[in-house]
Scaffold this active site. Structure first.
Site, PDB file in Angstrom:
ATOM      1  N   SER A 220       0.839  -1.194   0.000  1.00  0.00           N
ATOM      2  CA  SER A 220       0.000   0.000   0.000  1.00  0.00           C
ATOM      3  C   SER A 220       0.875   1.246   0.000  1.00  0.00           C
ATOM      4  O   SER A 220       2.026   1.217   0.442  1.00  0.00           O
ATOM      5  CB  SER A 220      -0.909   0.025   1.234  1.00  0.00           C
ATOM      6  OG  SER A 220      -0.198   0.441   2.390  1.00  0.00           O
ATOM      7  N   ASP A 221       0.327   2.336  -0.497  1.00  0.00           N
ATOM      8  CA  ASP A 221       0.983   3.617  -0.284  1.00  0.00           C
ATOM      9  C   ASP A 221       0.714   4.034   1.169  1.00  0.00           C
ATOM     10  O   ASP A 221      -0.123   3.438   1.850  1.00  0.00           O
ATOM     11  CB  ASP A 221       0.439   4.661  -1.263  1.00  0.00           C
ATOM     12  CG  ASP A 221       1.437   5.764  -1.560  1.00  0.00           C
ATOM     13  OD1 ASP A 221       2.344   5.988  -0.720  1.00  0.00           O
ATOM     14  OD2 ASP A 221       1.331   6.409  -2.614  1.00  0.00           O
ATOM     15  N   TRP A 222       1.417   5.050   1.646  1.00  0.00           N
ATOM     16  CA  TRP A 222       1.224   5.511   3.019  1.00  0.00           C
ATOM     17  C   TRP A 222      -0.171   6.136   3.155  1.00  0.00           C
ATOM     18  O   TRP A 222      -0.563   6.980   2.349  1.00  0.00           O
ATOM     19  CB  TRP A 222       2.294   6.535   3.365  1.00  0.00           C
ATOM     20  CG  TRP A 222       3.598   5.941   3.829  1.00  0.00           C
ATOM     21  CD1 TRP A 222       4.159   6.098   5.070  1.00  0.00           C
ATOM     22  CD2 TRP A 222       4.517   5.118   3.096  1.00  0.00           C
ATOM     23  NE1 TRP A 222       5.350   5.415   5.144  1.00  0.00           N
ATOM     24  CE2 TRP A 222       5.601   4.801   3.950  1.00  0.00           C
ATOM     25  CE3 TRP A 222       4.514   4.600   1.799  1.00  0.00           C
ATOM     26  CZ2 TRP A 222       6.677   4.008   3.545  1.00  0.00           C
ATOM     27  CZ3 TRP A 222       5.581   3.812   1.397  1.00  0.00           C
ATOM     28  CH2 TRP A 222       6.635   3.518   2.259  1.00  0.00           C
TER      29      TRP A 222
END
Length: 285
Positions: A184-186
């Site tokens: 996932s992205d942050w």
């Protein structure tokens, strides 16, 4: 693990500036060279610096095809407006980085076209446009053996990308045949969605409820299979990528003091300084 757009990011809180690394041309500048060999050499040099800094994962390449000219992160995206260019150069970049024993992470999957309302806007795309315009760079990178793909902030046809089963499980892992792991992205996860295709959660949860979305407690409270079953596929995918690149056999540093020293090391070199200027210099006007 470290960012990546122009090389290893040395401004690391709370250390401040830690050692040196080369400031490479942006991905879009590299793409303007139309030179696969150059891109591969730069990516390999970047991979060596990442290993020298103690990093096993480089958060790139970014290969999203440009569609919004005002997107503030277009300079990071190697494809420009051309899916074929992104496919050819993205694959060269992956080969360069991973040839140095560092995992590459292709991003941002998918349709991450603007920064405005990036957490909430929905990119609504039909299948033909998807496969002709947006997927070719990712398809080529998957064929090149990329270790990981990062899912994006935006919604895709109404559902957040990192929780979008059609995007991650049907298309990426199914139709494209991706065998690595999805990161996932942050702050890009909003639910315990490991059953929908995401394998690894990066930091970022609501301040009023700091429990990670993919924690045992969250998964146990959600419907469906048990937490151990839902952790199995992600764990296997992550470990398989590590094994394929021999991360455990030849770690870039020893956790603890060894990694601290590596992080503070100077990785900039005359050889890399000599390689960096020709990249933008050979770009098309």
């Amino acid at each position: 693990l470290a960012d990546a757009g122009n090389g290893f990011r040395n401004n690391i809180p709370p250390l401040g500036v830690a050692g040196t690394s080369t400031c490479w041309p942006s991905a879009l500048a590299l793409a303007s060279s139309w030179d696969e060999s150059l891109v591969r050499r730069v990516a390999a040099a970047m991979g060596r610096e990442f290993r020298g800094k103690g990093a096993n994962v480089l958060l790139g390449p970014a290969v999203q095809v440009h569609r919004v000219a005002r997107n503030g992160r277009n300079f990071e995206y190697m494809a420009g407006e051309d899916p074929l260019l992104g496919a050819r150069l993205g694959a060269a970049y992956v080969h360069g980085v991973q040839g140095e024993g560092v995992m590459a992470v292709a991003k941002h999957f998918a349709y991450n076209e603007q920064e405005t309302e990036r957490m909430n806007q929905s990119s609504d795309v039909d299948d033909r446009t998807t496969w002709e315009l947006y997927y070719p760079p990712f398809e080529a990178i998957v064929e090149a053996g990329v270790a990981s793909v990062m899912c994006s902030y935006n919604r895709v046809n109404g559902t957040h990308a990192c929780e979008n089963e059609a995007l991650l499980r049907r298309d990426l892992k199914g139709r494209l045949g991706f065998r690595g792991f999805v990161m996932s992205d942050w702050w890009a996860l909003h639910a315990p969605a490991s059953d929908r295709g995401v394998d690894q959660e990066m930091p970022g949860v609501p301040q009023d409820d700091p429990e990670p979305w993919l924690s045992h407690n969250r998964l146990e409270a959600s419907e469906g299979t048990s937490p151990s079953e839902r952790h199995l596929e992600p764990a296997l995918r992550i470990l398989a990528a590590m094994h394929r690149l021999r991360i455990t056999e030849r770690p870039s540093c020893t956790p603890g003091r060894g990694c601290s020293e590596a992080l503070r090391s100077n990785q900039r070199s005359p050889q890399h300084d000599a390689l960096a200027p020709p990249a933008p210099g050979s770009s098309l006007p």
